[in-house]
Scaffold this motif. Structure first.
Motif, PDB file in Angstrom:
ATOM      1  N   PRO A  70       0.827  -1.213   0.000  1.00 13.34           N
ATOM      2  CA  PRO A  70       0.000   0.000   0.000  1.00 13.34           C
ATOM      3  C   PRO A  70       0.862   1.264   0.000  1.00 13.34           C
ATOM      4  O   PRO A  70       2.052   1.197   0.318  1.00 13.34           O
ATOM      5  CB  PRO A  70      -0.755  -0.113   1.321  1.00 13.34           C
ATOM      6  CG  PRO A  70       0.218  -0.806   2.239  1.00 13.34           C
ATOM      7  CD  PRO A  70       0.945  -1.800   1.366  1.00 13.34           C
ATOM      8  N   ILE A  72       1.156   4.677   2.001  1.00 16.71           N
ATOM      9  CA  ILE A  72       0.704   5.267   3.265  1.00 16.71           C
ATOM     10  C   ILE A  72       0.649   6.779   3.090  1.00 16.71           C
ATOM     11  O   ILE A  72       1.686   7.440   2.984  1.00 16.71           O
ATOM     12  CB  ILE A  72       1.633   4.879   4.430  1.00 16.71           C
ATOM     13  CG1 ILE A  72       1.830   3.358   4.448  1.00 16.71           C
ATOM     14  CG2 ILE A  72       1.061   5.375   5.740  1.00 16.71           C
ATOM     15  CD1 ILE A  72       0.555   2.554   4.561  1.00 16.71           C
ATOM     16  N   VAL A  80      -4.765   4.055   8.676  1.00 16.55           N
ATOM     17  CA  VAL A  80      -5.355   3.074   7.777  1.00 16.55           C
ATOM     18  C   VAL A  80      -4.894   1.664   8.146  1.00 16.55           C
ATOM     19  O   VAL A  80      -3.814   1.469   8.693  1.00 16.55           O
ATOM     20  CB  VAL A  80      -4.956   3.393   6.322  1.00 16.55           C
ATOM     21  CG1 VAL A  80      -3.476   3.222   6.106  1.00 16.55           C
ATOM     22  CG2 VAL A  80      -5.753   2.561   5.333  1.00 16.55           C
ATOM     23  N   GLU A 385      -2.508   4.795  -3.898  1.00 18.70           N
ATOM     24  CA  GLU A 385      -2.838   5.967  -3.091  1.00 18.70           C
ATOM     25  C   GLU A 385      -4.354   6.175  -3.038  1.00 18.70           C
ATOM     26  O   GLU A 385      -4.916   6.535  -2.005  1.00 18.70           O
ATOM     27  CB  GLU A 385      -2.162   7.216  -3.661  1.00 18.70           C
ATOM     28  CG  GLU A 385      -2.349   8.442  -2.784  1.00 18.70           C
ATOM     29  CD  GLU A 385      -1.589   9.648  -3.315  1.00 18.70           C
ATOM     30  OE1 GLU A 385      -1.754  10.737  -2.739  1.00 18.70           O
ATOM     31  OE2 GLU A 385      -0.844   9.496  -4.293  1.00 18.70           O
ATOM     32  N   SER A 388      -5.739   3.792  -0.536  1.00 18.32           N
ATOM     33  CA  SER A 388      -5.464   4.246   0.831  1.00 18.32           C
ATOM     34  C   SER A 388      -6.395   5.381   1.235  1.00 18.32           C
ATOM     35  O   SER A 388      -6.879   5.436   2.369  1.00 18.32           O
ATOM     36  CB  SER A 388      -3.999   4.680   0.962  1.00 18.32           C
ATOM     37  OG  SER A 388      -3.127   3.581   0.798  1.00 18.32           O
TER      38      SER A 388
END
Length: 635
Positions: A70, A72, A80, A385, A388
């Motif tokens: 992912p 961040i 998250v 992104e 996220s």
């Protein structure tokens, strides 16, 4: 001598740092999350997996790797949940050691968590069995490939549109899938004695209690019941708030089901006075000085005191009461509760809270197709992104609607909500997903991003594992048409499982509010009308090959015919005190909300309409009402 120099140069090139794409996963996911009796088990199983993934992702970056998935946002790791799959690139001459270092970090994080639980439970457990179960839990799989290899390798015939990055990504995914087909067979370490007691949550593991189930009031306060024989993993889950005391409290399914009733109490002063009188009687029963001692820290009522079957749980967690005293106090409080619900004369008698809540599972549609459109590393990072950002938004949406987010990573959402908030929440999740993904993904995407969701409406006493299965079955149903909400209403104690499929494009939350206004506020139809709509659908659906006599000549004919039938039913089944003129005006509004068009099969639209009317009736029976902002609905 010349041959030796060539061999040295070749070996030196092999040790040269190369940009390597690495993919790894952490597990076991389903086993770790699914084995849950209490909501804290379910939440903590998801939470600790996320924490392990974060530990691995952080180590990846600290070792000079660059995360692709992912991403961040703003480097805020607390915002998250991290998915159990991590992808990134790193310049390395030894990917095997790099991966081992990440694995070691993840294992150390798990051992640290387990040790915190062991330190608090050492006097109750068989330490040897505990350590064996803890050491065997974590599953870690990894695969990698060098990007340079794919830059130098020509594309296969017919796949010229693929880029070196997309081919490398596909290859590493295939490698990891192949690795997962292999099992790690560990040596068998059976319990000390043949026939040892099994865990009540995981039949594949033995109980770690040293001597049966220890009788200690401390365990009751941790939510460990007298009948529970738990394995090490289950004990760690149950110790969630002892290990992480800084985590904010989350609502249990009982508290979640109670939320609509909490709003009902707050709305009416007379109801609040009756409830205060009831709570004072309980305080007197328990030797407390004030009813305020029974309130939660957030100022709301303890939901367990309003459900007869949860009063015992409340008393056991108070501590200090022996078994005979618990039974005596439970009977006394139950009598007071019955008096509360019987107070007042019909139709002004006190309502009882619904024991039902909504369990939600949702994820993005066609995510594999979207991923295959990614051609380079930067596009993939923008895509991540967006995911996220959606996960952060999903957390806020669940809180806003009094829900609990069990898991929110990538495009996946799992949680539970009160019935009167679940439709609004899932509608906002769908809108947020489309907005965030379209904003952050690669620029050449011309395919809309949509979300499908499944909701299981269940009784709070249903086993959580079965609840998850019902929600996943609903989600699977929604995935058939995509961009759809499927609701499965499971009545406890028998009865049909109600299945409703609602396309998001029809805005099911707004439609439900209008239906309930027509039914409760305006009193324009009764339950008979809703069930006759379903019979109307079944009648026309039973006709063989309707397209031969309607669709081929004029697709709009069937829609017109069905509307005439709906109008006939609306007049025939109208409540006695409602004039026909009002029904005629309602039919006009009904057509605006439930437009039967020839672009989508009219019979399917009639089915959705009938199902939604019936669902509204079921929800109203549970005391659940969706209020329109511009309309007043009586309670």
């Amino acid at each position: 001598m010349q041959n030796s120099n060539q061999e040295f140069k070749q070996s030196e090139s092999l040790l040269k740092k190369q940009k390597t794409l690495i993919l790894f996963t952490i597990g076991p996911v389903q086993e770790f999350i699914a084995q849950a009796r209490r909501t804290r088990d379910l939440w903590f199983g998801s939470y600790i997996l996320s924490e392990l993934a974060k530990a691995g992702a952080k180590q990846f970056e600290e070792s000079e790797g660059k995360l692709i998935y992912p991403v961040i946002v703003n480097n805020n790791w607390d915002q998250v949940s991290a998915p159990n799959k991590i992808l990134g690139v790193v310049d390395t001459d030894n990917p095997r050691d790099f991966v081992r270092n990440v694995r070691r970090t993840i294992t150390d994080k798990w051992m640290e968590t387990a040790q915190a639980a062991q330190d608090k439970m050492k006097s109750f457990i068989n330490v040897g069995m505990w350590e064996r179960q803890i050491n065997e839990l974590i599953e870690f799989n990894a695969a990698w490939t060098t990007l340079e290899h794919w830059e130098n390798k020509p594309a296969e015939d017919g796949k010229e549109e693929e880029t070196p990055y997309s081919r490398a990504l596909q290859h590493v995914e295939e490698l990891l899938a192949a690795r997962k087909t292999l099992r790690d067979f560990r040596p068998n370490n059976p319990g000390r004695v043949f026939g040892e007691v099994k865990s009540s949550l995981d039949g594949g593991r033995e109980s770690v209690w040293s001597k049966g189930r220890p009788e200690d009031p401390k365990l009751a306060k941790l939510g460990i019941k007298a009948f529970e024989t738990l394995d090490a993993i289950s004990v760690v889950k149950r110790m969630a708030f002892e290990i992480y005391p800084q985590k904010e409290k989350f609502y249990s399914v009982c508290e979640t089901a109670f939320h609509p009733y909490q709003a009902y109490i707050n709305k009416y002063k007379g109801v609040q006075q009756k409830v205060d009188h009831y709570l004072q009687a309980i305080a007197n029963c328990l030797g407390m000085t004030s009813k305020d001692q029974l309130m939660r820290k957030d100022g709301e009522y303890d939901a367990r005191l309003f459900y007869a079957r949860r009063i015992e749980d409340f008393l056991e967690e108070q501590g200090g009461l022996k078994a005979p005293e618990v039974e005596e106090k439970k009977n006394e409080i139950t009598t007071q509760l019955e008096s509360l619900y019987q107070s007042g004369n019909k139709p002004f008698r006190m309502k009882q809270p619904s024991p039902y809540y909504a369990f939600l599972v949702a994820d993005g549609d066609r995510m594999g197709d979207h991923l295959r459109r990614i051609k380079d590393e930067d596009s993939h990072r923008r895509f991540s992104e967006g995911l996220s950002q959606f996960a952060i938004a999903a957390s806020g949406i669940m809180k806003e609607h009094k829900g609990v987010l069990v898991y929110g990573g990538g495009d996946d959402v799992m949680g539970y909500l009160p019935l009167h908030q679940c439709l609004d929440a899932v509608q906002k999740l769908r809108q947020s997903f489309a907005r965030n993904m379209q904003e952050y993904t690669f620029s050449d995407s011309d395919t809309a991003f949509t979300l499908s969701a499944g909701i299981a409406i269940v009784h709070m006493l249903e086993p959580l594992e079965e609840v998850r299965q019902l929600a996943h079955a609903a989600e699977k149903k929604a995935k058939i048409t995509r961009d759809t909400l499927a609701i499965h209403f499971h009545k406890r104690g028998g009865g049909d499982l109600m299945r409703v499929v609602l396309p998001f494009l029809n805005n099911p939350a707004d439609q439900m509010k209008k239906i309930q206004r027509w039914m409760i506020g305006d009193k324009l139809f009764s339950a008979k009308f809703a069930y006759e709509l379903r019979e109307l659908y079944r009648t026309y659906e039973s006709f063989t090959a309707p397209s031969q006599w309607l669709y081929e000549s004029d697709p709009s004919k069937l829609a017109d015919l069905l509307w005439h039938e709906i109008e006939r039913l609306a007049v025939k089944k109208k409540p006695d005190k409602v004039p026909k003129e009002k029904i005629a005006a309602w039919i006009t509004e009904l057509k605006e909300v439930f437009l039967l068009s020839s672009s989508v099969e009219p019979l399917h639209q009639l089915k959705h309409m009938a199902e939604q009317f019936i669902l509204a009736i079921h929800l109203e029976k549970e005391g659940v009402i969706y209020e329109e902002e511009t309309a007043s609905i009586s309670s």
